[in-house]
Design an enzyme around this catalytic site. Structure first.
Site, PDB file in Angstrom:
ATOM      1  N   ASP A 116       0.868  -1.183   0.000  1.00  0.00           N
ATOM      2  CA  ASP A 116       0.000   0.000   0.000  1.00  0.00           C
ATOM      3  C   ASP A 116       0.898   1.223   0.000  1.00  0.00           C
ATOM      4  OD1 ASP A 116      -2.437  -1.408   0.108  1.00  0.00           O
ATOM      5  OD2 ASP A 116      -2.309  -1.607   2.275  1.00  0.00           O
ATOM      6  N   ASP A 135      -6.892  -1.505  -4.535  1.00  0.00           N
ATOM      7  CA  ASP A 135      -7.968  -1.181  -3.589  1.00  0.00           C
ATOM      8  C   ASP A 135      -8.911  -0.143  -4.184  1.00  0.00           C
ATOM      9  OD1 ASP A 135      -6.694  -2.843  -1.724  1.00  0.00           O
ATOM     10  OD2 ASP A 135      -5.627  -1.162  -0.789  1.00  0.00           O
TER      11      ASP A 135
END
Length: 168
Positions: A116, A135
């Site tokens: 991330d 995401d």
């Protein structure tokens, strides 16, 4: 089918390129402030789901992804709607992008941590989760699917409201 496949492929490719660039160009614990602090690039390796939920159950996420991929495969049989193809392509691409991390990144197969890097309003996800392109694709795809469903747009290209009128 082609729109769904192209959308999914584009999502996976962009996600993996951004993850590769970030793992090479960013250092964990050293966020990069952009857009006046609205967005930070903060390298983080997440063993869980959103907000690091389920960190101890990393092996479950690839299984969930396989169920999602199977469900999309089932839905494709009646797919004739471009907006639905885009929505499902985004969900598929996002799921496969994170699955790639789970399968091929450290610490090992079915235990890999998702990379991330995007943080809004703070460098470490103080105000919102740190997330990645996959995401984002998943979230946008799900929201689009919900909107399509709520507005009566069917996966076969028809509209729910017009079908009710035809049967009455």
């Amino acid at each position: 089918m082609a729109v769904l496949a192209a959308t999914a492929l584009l999502a996976v490719v962009v996600d993996q390129i951004v993850k590769e660039l970030c793992t090479k160009g960013l250092t964990e614990g050293e966020p990069v402030r952009i857009l006046g602090g609205l967005v930070y690039l903060s390298l983080l390796r997440n063993s869980g789901a959103a907000f690091s939920l389920g960190s101890g159950y990393t092996w479950v996420f690839p299984l969930v992804t396989l169920v999602v991929v199977g469900w999309i495969g089932f839905m494709v049989r009646k797919l004739r709607s471009v907006p639905w193809a885009i929505a499902l392509g985004l969900v598929l691409g996002g799921a496969l992008g994170n699955l790639g991390d789970r399968l091929f990144r450290a610490p090992g197969p079915f235990q890999g941590h998702v990379v991330d890097m995007i943080s809004l309003f703070g460098p470490y996800g103080e105000y919102f989760a740190v997330f990645n392109i996959a995401d984002s694709c998943l979230s946008v795809g799900v929201v689009l699917a919900v909107l399509l469903e709520l507005t009566g747009r069917q996966r076969d290209g028809g509209r729910a409201s017009s079908r009710k009128a035809e049967t009455a």
